[in-house]
Design a protein around this motif. Structure first.
Motif, PDB file in Angstrom:
ATOM      1  N   GLY A   1     -15.398   0.951   3.789  1.00 36.87           N
ATOM      2  CA  GLY A   1     -14.936   2.122   4.537  1.00 36.87           C
ATOM      3  C   GLY A   1     -14.746   3.321   3.621  1.00 36.87           C
TER       4      GLY A   1
ATOM      5  N   ILE B   1      -8.600   9.285   6.099  1.00 34.10           N
ATOM      6  CA  ILE B   1      -8.588   7.878   6.542  1.00 34.10           C
ATOM      7  C   ILE B   1      -9.003   7.767   8.009  1.00 34.10           C
ATOM      8  CG2 ILE B   1      -6.860   7.098   4.843  1.00 34.10           C
ATOM      9  CD1 ILE B   1      -4.968   7.177   7.570  1.00 34.10           C
TER      10      ILE B   1
ATOM     11  N   HIS C   1      -1.236   7.094  15.130  1.00 38.79           N
ATOM     12  CA  HIS C   1      -1.744   5.715  15.054  1.00 38.79           C
ATOM     13  C   HIS C   1      -3.007   5.582  15.896  1.00 38.79           C
ATOM     14  CE1 HIS C   1      -1.627   1.702  13.705  1.00 38.79           C
ATOM     15  NE2 HIS C   1      -0.790   1.142  14.539  1.00 38.79           N
TER      16      HIS C   1
ATOM     17  N   MET D   1      -7.709   1.893   1.515  1.00 33.20           N
ATOM     18  CA  MET D   1      -7.034   2.817   0.590  1.00 33.20           C
ATOM     19  C   MET D   1      -5.746   2.221   0.032  1.00 33.20           C
ATOM     20  SD  MET D   1      -8.462   5.519  -0.441  1.00 33.20           S
ATOM     21  CE  MET D   1      -7.084   6.158  -1.386  1.00 33.20           C
ATOM     22  N   GLY D   2      -5.085   1.395   0.835  1.00 29.08           N
ATOM     23  CA  GLY D   2      -3.830   0.779   0.395  1.00 29.08           C
ATOM     24  C   GLY D   2      -4.016  -0.032  -0.867  1.00 29.08           C
TER      25      GLY D   2
ATOM     26  N   GLY E   1       0.786  -1.227   0.000  1.00 31.59           N
ATOM     27  CA  GLY E   1       0.000   0.000   0.000  1.00 31.59           C
ATOM     28  C   GLY E   1       0.822   1.283   0.000  1.00 31.59           C
ATOM     29  N   ILE E   2       2.144   1.176   0.194  1.00 32.49           N
ATOM     30  CA  ILE E   2       2.942   2.413   0.211  1.00 32.49           C
ATOM     31  C   ILE E   2       3.943   2.508  -0.944  1.00 32.49           C
ATOM     32  CG2 ILE E   2       2.652   2.975   2.650  1.00 32.49           C
ATOM     33  CD1 ILE E   2       5.228   1.631   3.298  1.00 32.49           C
TER      34      ILE E   2
ATOM     35  N   TYR F   1     -15.503   5.927   9.844  1.00 33.35           N
ATOM     36  CA  TYR F   1     -16.471   4.990   9.283  1.00 33.35           C
ATOM     37  C   TYR F   1     -17.384   4.537  10.415  1.00 33.35           C
ATOM     38  CZ  TYR F   1     -17.929   1.192   6.187  1.00 33.35           C
ATOM     39  OH  TYR F   1     -18.628   0.351   5.358  1.00 33.35           O
TER      40      TYR F   1
ATOM     41  N   ALA G   1      -2.976  -3.396  12.471  1.00 29.25           N
ATOM     42  CA  ALA G   1      -2.478  -2.256  13.248  1.00 29.25           C
ATOM     43  C   ALA G   1      -0.972  -2.388  13.492  1.00 29.25           C
ATOM     44  CB  ALA G   1      -3.236  -2.136  14.562  1.00 29.25           C
ATOM     45  N   ASP G   2      -0.493  -3.608  13.690  1.00 29.41           N
ATOM     46  CA  ASP G   2       0.947  -3.831  13.881  1.00 29.41           C
ATOM     47  C   ASP G   2       1.727  -3.383  12.650  1.00 29.41           C
ATOM     48  OD1 ASP G   2       0.206  -4.990  16.239  1.00 29.41           O
ATOM     49  OD2 ASP G   2       0.405  -7.052  15.501  1.00 29.41           O
ATOM     50  N   GLY G   3       1.123  -3.535  11.493  1.00 33.72           N
ATOM     51  CA  GLY G   3       1.777  -3.141  10.247  1.00 33.72           C
ATOM     52  C   GLY G   3       1.674  -1.644   9.980  1.00 33.72           C
ATOM     53  N   GLY G   4       1.013  -0.913  10.888  1.00 33.70           N
ATOM     54  CA  GLY G   4       0.962   0.539  10.750  1.00 33.70           C
ATOM     55  C   GLY G   4      -0.381   1.045  10.256  1.00 33.70           C
ATOM     56  N   LEU G   5      -1.335   0.124  10.031  1.00 31.87           N
ATOM     57  CA  LEU G   5      -2.647   0.565   9.549  1.00 31.87           C
ATOM     58  C   LEU G   5      -3.521   0.924  10.737  1.00 31.87           C
ATOM     59  CD1 LEU G   5      -3.213  -2.098   6.752  1.00 31.87           C
ATOM     60  CD2 LEU G   5      -2.354   0.239   6.511  1.00 31.87           C
ATOM     61  N   THR G   6      -4.085   2.140  10.716  1.00 28.37           N
ATOM     62  CA  THR G   6      -4.809   2.661  11.865  1.00 28.37           C
ATOM     63  C   THR G   6      -6.312   2.406  11.764  1.00 28.37           C
ATOM     64  OG1 THR G   6      -3.110   4.351  12.062  1.00 28.37           O
ATOM     65  CG2 THR G   6      -5.147   4.746  13.274  1.00 28.37           C
ATOM     66  N   THR G   7      -6.871   2.544  10.558  1.00 29.79           N
ATOM     67  CA  THR G   7      -8.327   2.422  10.394  1.00 29.79           C
ATOM     68  C   THR G   7      -8.652   1.552   9.179  1.00 29.79           C
ATOM     69  OG1 THR G   7      -8.444   4.346   8.931  1.00 29.79           O
ATOM     70  CG2 THR G   7      -8.712   4.774  11.299  1.00 29.79           C
ATOM     71  N   ILE G   8      -9.908   1.110   9.105  1.00 35.85           N
ATOM     72  CA  ILE G   8     -10.369   0.329   7.950  1.00 35.85           C
ATOM     73  C   ILE G   8     -10.248   1.161   6.665  1.00 35.85           C
ATOM     74  CG2 ILE G   8     -12.802   0.869   8.552  1.00 35.85           C
ATOM     75  CD1 ILE G   8     -11.689  -2.239   6.608  1.00 35.85           C
ATOM     76  N   GLU G   9     -10.498   2.486   6.788  1.00 35.19           N
ATOM     77  CA  GLU G   9     -10.382   3.358   5.614  1.00 35.19           C
ATOM     78  C   GLU G   9      -8.958   3.309   5.051  1.00 35.19           C
ATOM     79  OE1 GLU G   9     -11.840   4.113   8.633  1.00 35.19           O
ATOM     80  OE2 GLU G   9     -12.455   6.215   8.551  1.00 35.19           O
ATOM     81  N   GLU G  10      -7.986   3.366   5.987  1.00 38.71           N
ATOM     82  CA  GLU G  10      -6.583   3.375   5.565  1.00 38.71           C
ATOM     83  C   GLU G  10      -6.206   2.042   4.919  1.00 38.71           C
ATOM     84  OE1 GLU G  10      -3.765   3.830   8.740  1.00 38.71           O
ATOM     85  OE2 GLU G  10      -2.119   4.289   7.365  1.00 38.71           O
TER      86      GLU G  10
ATOM     87  N   HIS H   1       4.724   2.946   9.320  1.00 36.99           N
ATOM     88  CA  HIS H   1       3.821   3.704  10.194  1.00 36.99           C
ATOM     89  C   HIS H   1       3.887   5.201   9.838  1.00 36.99           C
ATOM     90  CE1 HIS H   1       2.968   0.439  13.335  1.00 36.99           C
ATOM     91  NE2 HIS H   1       3.673  -0.150  12.381  1.00 36.99           N
TER      92      HIS H   1
ATOM     93  N   TYR I   1      -2.976   9.251   1.106  1.00 35.79           N
ATOM     94  CA  TYR I   1      -3.402   8.968  -0.272  1.00 35.79           C
ATOM     95  C   TYR I   1      -4.300  10.086  -0.800  1.00 35.79           C
ATOM     96  CZ  TYR I   1      -2.227   4.054   0.914  1.00 35.79           C
ATOM     97  OH  TYR I   1      -1.613   2.895   1.312  1.00 35.79           O
TER      98      TYR I   1
END
Lengths: 398, 104
Positions: free
Chosen positions: A187, B63, B77, A241-242, A156-157, B85, A229-238, B43, B59
């Motif tokens: 999301g 988000i 975070h 988006m990836g 995603g990045i 959402y 979340a461990d991988g740095g994703l904070t929300t379902i939207e994020e 992160h 993006y």
């Protein structure tokens, strides 16, 4: 850039010129495979449908593949008692201006006789295919699809945002660009619905994401796991988006289902989630099921992003693999066309990688094999599914 | 080597591409920022000051929402961001037609 392609009767142009050997039921698979195997390294590929019972979706996709611009001729192999509508398929292929021949194993007199007759037809037809006139092609003649598989936190990045920029450029250049996985747009309903070229299309896009959410929940899938979340994703939207950023940020011209062929340049979303109650299991059993559906909607080339390292290719249309993770790239270089992991290593920008991908699309379109093609990958899968026809509001002005 | 990338020009968060350690100074928009908390690869850190309830943009799209004041360079975070959402979005609240009523 301009290159030579193959002009088909319907006006579409191909970047490859394959003879497809098609089994119409699993019982004809071995015979079809042995025919195709007699022509190693040549433009003969094997595809087929395993099911004995009829399925409208499989019918539609098979018709689309057999009349795909990269397809030059088709040999159909039937056992004889399966329910695939082989005569309709045969007629459609002939009507499209392509050589077609059907062999029914039960009528031919078994395995050996069918293989002999099939091989003879393929040899003869290969010579015929050489005579197809070349035509000038540019990016504006291309349909490009994108999928991701074997994703990890880097997808995603690096690779996906780079493909997003490629998609923007394809749309600017009047190509058709298709992305999918409405299940990964959960999301983002509000964002995606605003991108439709009409409010009605926006509503359809939103409904397709809600359908995916409902379908995946029925199949027992959650959307946001603690590991995310461990991988740095904070929300379902994020998280969504990836994957979603592969589609870039052009306006969305239509919402299609597998086998629908867009008639106008632009950006399209493919809805691969079946309509109605879950009937045949997961929407797509693997990445190749998705690739086949993108090809059925006309994709000449598939941009496949991967972090963990997928090796797949496809029959009919070349797959270009964009590796998101620099370590995976080092480890599996032979399979990867593009090292988008350089973005993470600080060695390239997203813009630089997207430029590289765009140039590779032109190169592969002009005949250079992608890594998976050179390695002989020709994966293919087609399964049972149920779709209702695409409504008029999904394809405004078409 | 730069320790972060910006995915979209309108983003207010930056993606860390090389682990940033607590006590380190990094440069954001020509300002040296003291890092209060280590941030792993992949992160996010704030590209500017973000107020509570302000959207987190990555993006080029929102988000989530900030739940507290976030300073430039802060780790962004789950401790300071919530999803915008519908959090109670479940099967019961689904607003699509059920398959039985879908047009055949």
């Amino acid at each position: 850039m301009t290159w030579k392609g193959y002009l088909r009767q319907d006006g579409r142009k191909g970047i490859r010129n394959y003879i497809l050997v098609v089994y119409l039921v699993e019982c004809a698979h071995h015979v079809a495979r042995l025919i195709a195997q007699k022509f190693p390294g040549e433009q003969v590929q094997l595809i087929g449908f395993s099911g004995c019972y009829p399925n409208e979706h499989a019918d539609r996709v098979m018709n689309a593949l057999c009349t795909h611009p990269n397809t030059g001729a088709v040999l159909l192999i039937s056992l004889g008692c399966e329910s695939f509508k082989r005569n309709v398929l045969h007629e459609n292929i002939l009507t499209s201006g392509r050589p077609c021949h059907t062999l029914v194993i039960q009528q031919q007199g078994g395995t050996k006789k069918t293989i002999d007759a099939g091989s003879e037809w393929v040899s003869k037809t290969l010579l015929q295919l050489e005579k197809i006139p070349g035509t000038d092609m540019t990016v504006a003649d291309l349909t490009v699809g994108t999928v991701c598989g074997g994703s990890d936190a880097t997808s995603g990045i690096t690779a996906n945002p780079a493909v997003g920029k490629v998609f923007n450029r394809l749309v600017e250049n009047k190509a058709i660009a298709i992305f999918e996985e409405t299940g990964e747009m959960i999301g983002l309903e509000e964002i995606i619905s605003k991108r439709g070229v009409t409010p009605e299309l926006g509503m359809e896009l939103k409904k397709s994401v809600q359908k995916a959410d409902w379908y995946y929940t029925q199949m027992g899938h959650g959307s946001f796991a603690p590991g995310n979340a461990d991988g740095g994703l904070t929300t379902i939207e994020e998280k969504s988006m990836g994957a979603y950023c592969k589609g870039g940020d052009a306006p969305i011209s239509g919402l299609i289902k597998p086998g629908d062929i867009p008639q106008k340049p632009g950006l399209y979303v493919m809805d691969v989630v079946p309509d109605g109650a879950p009937k045949y299991g997961f929407p797509n059993i693997n990445d190749n099921a998705e690739i086949v559906e993108m090809i059925a909607s006309g994709s000449h080339i598939i941009l496949f992003t991967t972090g963990r390292g997928s090796v797949v290719g496809s029959a009919i249309s070349p797959v270009i693999k964009i590796c998101a993770n620099p370590q995976t790239y080092q480890h599996m270089q032979d399979d990867m066309d593009i090292n988008a992991g350089r973005i993470l290593s600080g060695l390239a920008t997203i813009d630089e990688v997207s430029k590289e991908i765009f140039e590779l699309i032109e190169k592969v379109a002009s005949g250079t094999p992608s890594c998976s093609e050179a390695l002989g990958h020709q994966e293919f899968v087609l399964t049972y599914k149920t779709f209702t026809p695409t409504g008029p509001s999904c394809l405004p002005g078409q | 080597m730069k320790k972060y990338i910006q995915l979209h020009p309108s983003d207010n968060v930056l993606i860390v591409i090389d682990t940033i350690k607590e006590g380190e100074y990094i440069e954001i928009d020509e300002t040296e920022i003291y890092i209060k908390q280590s941030v792993p690869v992949g992160h996010k850190i704030a590209a500017c000051t973000i107020k509570p309830e302000e959207s987190i943009i990555k993006y080029g799209v929102p988000i989530g929402l900030a739940t507290q004041p976030i300073n430039k360079g802060d780790y962004v975070h789950i401790h300071n961001v919530k999803s915008a959402y519908i959090p109670t979005y479940t099967l019961q609240t689904t607003f699509i037609e059920t398959p039985k009523t879908l047009k055949k």
